[in-house]
Design an enzyme around this catalytic site. Structure first.
Site, PDB file in Angstrom:
ATOM      1  N   LYS A 141       0.839  -1.201   0.000  1.00  0.00           N
ATOM      2  CA  LYS A 141       0.000   0.000   0.000  1.00  0.00           C
ATOM      3  C   LYS A 141       0.880   1.260   0.000  1.00  0.00           C
ATOM      4  O   LYS A 141       2.105   1.165   0.208  1.00  0.00           O
ATOM      5  CB  LYS A 141      -0.911  -0.025   1.230  1.00  0.00           C
ATOM      6  CG  LYS A 141      -0.171  -0.022   2.545  1.00  0.00           C
ATOM      7  CD  LYS A 141      -1.080  -0.469   3.691  1.00  0.00           C
ATOM      8  CE  LYS A 141      -0.309  -0.441   4.999  1.00  0.00           C
ATOM      9  NZ  LYS A 141      -0.992  -1.165   6.059  1.00  0.00           N
ATOM     10  N   ARG A 148     -10.782  -0.848  14.542  1.00  0.00           N
ATOM     11  CA  ARG A 148     -10.826  -0.184  13.238  1.00  0.00           C
ATOM     12  C   ARG A 148     -11.803  -0.967  12.374  1.00  0.00           C
ATOM     13  O   ARG A 148     -12.964  -1.085  12.730  1.00  0.00           O
ATOM     14  CB  ARG A 148      -9.394  -0.175  12.671  1.00  0.00           C
ATOM     15  CG  ARG A 148      -8.959   1.118  12.074  1.00  0.00           C
ATOM     16  CD  ARG A 148      -7.463   1.150  11.791  1.00  0.00           C
ATOM     17  NE  ARG A 148      -6.968   0.038  10.977  1.00  0.00           N
ATOM     18  CZ  ARG A 148      -5.732  -0.066  10.530  1.00  0.00           C
ATOM     19  NH1 ARG A 148      -4.845   0.870  10.800  1.00  0.00           N
ATOM     20  NH2 ARG A 148      -5.342  -1.088   9.810  1.00  0.00           N
ATOM     21  N   TYR A 205      16.571  29.353   7.895  1.00  0.00           N
ATOM     22  CA  TYR A 205      15.402  30.114   8.361  1.00  0.00           C
ATOM     23  C   TYR A 205      15.320  30.083   9.881  1.00  0.00           C
ATOM     24  O   TYR A 205      15.517  29.036  10.493  1.00  0.00           O
ATOM     25  CB  TYR A 205      14.114  29.501   7.795  1.00  0.00           C
ATOM     26  CG  TYR A 205      13.906  29.779   6.330  1.00  0.00           C
ATOM     27  CD1 TYR A 205      13.706  31.074   5.866  1.00  0.00           C
ATOM     28  CD2 TYR A 205      13.891  28.731   5.413  1.00  0.00           C
ATOM     29  CE1 TYR A 205      13.500  31.327   4.513  1.00  0.00           C
ATOM     30  CE2 TYR A 205      13.689  28.963   4.066  1.00  0.00           C
ATOM     31  CZ  TYR A 205      13.493  30.263   3.622  1.00  0.00           C
ATOM     32  OH  TYR A 205      13.285  30.502   2.296  1.00  0.00           O
ATOM     33  N   MET A 256      12.537  24.072   2.355  1.00  0.00           N
ATOM     34  CA  MET A 256      11.610  23.324   1.502  1.00  0.00           C
ATOM     35  C   MET A 256      12.369  22.387   0.570  1.00  0.00           C
ATOM     36  O   MET A 256      12.000  21.220   0.437  1.00  0.00           O
ATOM     37  CB  MET A 256      10.751  24.286   0.692  1.00  0.00           C
ATOM     38  CG  MET A 256       9.611  23.597  -0.006  1.00  0.00           C
ATOM     39  SD  MET A 256       8.580  24.744  -0.920  1.00  0.00           S
ATOM     40  CE  MET A 256       7.700  25.575   0.375  1.00  0.00           C
TER      41      MET A 256
HETATM   42  C1  LIG Z   1      -0.249  -2.218   6.574  1.00  0.00           C
HETATM   43  C2  LIG Z   1      -0.840  -3.501   6.968  1.00  0.00           C
HETATM   44  C3  LIG Z   1      -0.040  -4.638   7.167  1.00  0.00           C
HETATM   45  C4  LIG Z   1       1.473  -4.618   7.077  1.00  0.00           C
HETATM   46  O1  LIG Z   1       2.075  -3.993   8.183  1.00  0.00           O
HETATM   47  P1  LIG Z   1       3.674  -3.997   8.334  1.00  0.00           P
HETATM   48  O2  LIG Z   1       3.900  -3.497   9.719  1.00  0.00           O
HETATM   49  O3  LIG Z   1       4.215  -3.065   7.321  1.00  0.00           O
HETATM   50  O4  LIG Z   1       4.125  -5.384   8.107  1.00  0.00           O
HETATM   51  C5  LIG Z   1      -0.687  -5.832   7.444  1.00  0.00           C
HETATM   52  N1  LIG Z   1      -2.035  -5.908   7.518  1.00  0.00           N
HETATM   53  C6  LIG Z   1      -2.825  -4.834   7.335  1.00  0.00           C
HETATM   54  C7  LIG Z   1      -4.305  -4.982   7.442  1.00  0.00           C
HETATM   55  C8  LIG Z   1      -2.265  -3.604   7.063  1.00  0.00           C
HETATM   56  O5  LIG Z   1      -3.053  -2.538   6.899  1.00  0.00           O
END
Ligand SMILES: *Cc1c(COP(=O)(O)O)cnc(C)c1O
Length: 385
Positions: free
Chosen positions: A39, A136, A266, A314
């Site tokens: 992701k 969640r 800055y 920046m």
């Molecule tokens: C992001 C995520 C993972 C992976 O987490 P890591 O700590 O990067 O291994 C696994 N399961 C779900 C549902 C996630 O959202």
């Protein structure tokens, strides 16, 4: 690296990624699979990571959203693409059409999948999410309607393919994690799911590395595949033999000598206390270097550590290279990675910035260029992207 034409770039070491995948597959319990969680633009590394993993034979990929799933397919990644972050009702048709595997947390999810599947006359597999203590996504075990199983276990159009839960504190609280795991097992047993040929999964990187008894059928591994620890200490990943996949490099654009008692940057948060050789690089918070690392972080120049001084701008920052007399304009500066015997890890930056390595990696998305390095038959090749 003299032939890389950029000011700043992210180096992706394909051989480290392949090595990490092998290490994790070796650690995985019995026949357990690895789902690569890719992701957020592969944790800021770029979609090249998913493409490489696919070329190494991996076939299970986790993304947050339907959009991210579509991006993966666009770059040629196939196989099982799991939508871990859920979907909105109007995205159900794309889910079915693209053959994604959605994670389902409500009856509404199932109903929208059913109408999309009917409309397209196409089957969809989903995984059921149980909330064992993350607060969640997912059904609370106490509120799960068993009728869902009657409706969907034998359904030919909308089929349940697996069950999962997600740990909230695997890196910091073993007892809580064991409690979540026990609730998950209890749920599977209570509903007699264990015999149903479903895929069970609960581990993220932290749980995968520490609790082999929780591997079940599959583990969802993100940060560990990239060779970075889920905590601010790299012990866990180093001890497993995992290697960081990305290195962040930039170049000295300009060097000058400042007199003593001269303010840098800055806000004038740094004042020289001696005649100081300052190197300026073209990298700042717009390119992913957190401003709150100002006057804290170190970088590598010619194999030596040097301090970042003054507030990070920046798209520039200043480095004190007084002790590195040989430093020259054009020299490579390592922000994350290795130079000679020295190494700066994402974990170190996370510690200094008071965050977790995941956030440091995600900020790499802002680095303007990527270079994939391959090490085949001891000949290094590279691909600019
Ligand atoms: C992001 C995520 C993972 C992976 O987490 P890591 O700590 O990067 O291994 C696994 N399961 C779900 C549902 C996630 O959202």
């Amino acid at each position: 690296m003299e032939n890389i034409p950029y000011h700043s770039w992210l180096e992706i070491h394909a051989d480290h990624l392949q090595h990490n995948l092998r290490v994790l597959q070796t650690l995985a319990h019995k026949e357990a699979r690895i789902m690569a969680v890719v992701k957020a633009f592969c944790y800021g590394h770029g979609l090249e990571i998913a493409k490489l993993l696919y070329s190494f034979g991996l076939r299970d990929f986790g993304v947050s959203s339907v959009e991210e799933g579509c991006e993966l397919k666009k770059v040629g990644v196939r196989g099982n693409i799991y939508i871990l972050g859920g979907f909105l009702p109007w995205e159900a048709e794309v889910v079915v059409q693209e053959e994604f595997i959605p994670i389902v947390s409500s009856r509404r999810d199932l109903e929208s999948l059913r109408s999309a599947a009917k409309k397209l006359a196409k089957r969809v597999f989903f995984h059921l999410k149980i909330d064992t203590g993350m607060g969640r996504l997912g059904f609370l075990p106490s509120e799960f309607p068993p009728s869902i199983l009657e409706e969907y276990l034998g359904d030919s159009l909308v089929q349940m393919g697996g069950v999962l839960t997600h740990f909230s504190s695997a890196e910091s609280d073993a007892e809580y994690t064991r409690g979540q795991f026990a609730l998950f097992r209890e749920f599977l047993e209570r509903h007699r799911l264990s015999s149903k040929n479903l895929v069970y999964h609960c581990c993220n990187s932290a749980a995968f590395l520490q609790f082999p008894e929780m591997h079940l059928h599959m583990s969802r591994v993100g940060i560990a595949l990239l060779g970075v620890s889920p905590t601010i200490h790299s012990k866990l990943t180093r001890e497993s033999g995992l290697e960081p996949v990305a290195q962040l490099k930039t170049r000295i654009k300009y060097i000058k000598c400042l007199p003593s008692a001269f303010r840098v940057g800055y806000g004038g948060t740094f004042t020289t206390s001696r005649e100081t050789q300052v190197a300026i690089v073209a990298l700042g918070y717009a390119q992913g270097v957190f401003r709150n690392l100002s006057n804290k972080m170190e970088v590598l120049v010619r194999g030596k550590r040097a301090r970042v001084i003054g507030n990070i701008s920046m798209d520039q920052l200043a480095i004190d290279v007084t002790e590195i007399q040989e430093a020259q304009e054009g020299d490579v500066v390592t922000i994350i990675g290795e130079d000679g015997a020295e190494r700066i890890e994402a974990e170190e930056l996370a510690r200094l910035a008071n965050t977790i390595p995941h956030e440091i990696l995600c900020s790499l998305k802002k680095v303007p260029h990527r270079v994939v390095l391959y090490e085949r038959d001891r000949v290094a090749t590279r691909e600019l992207c």
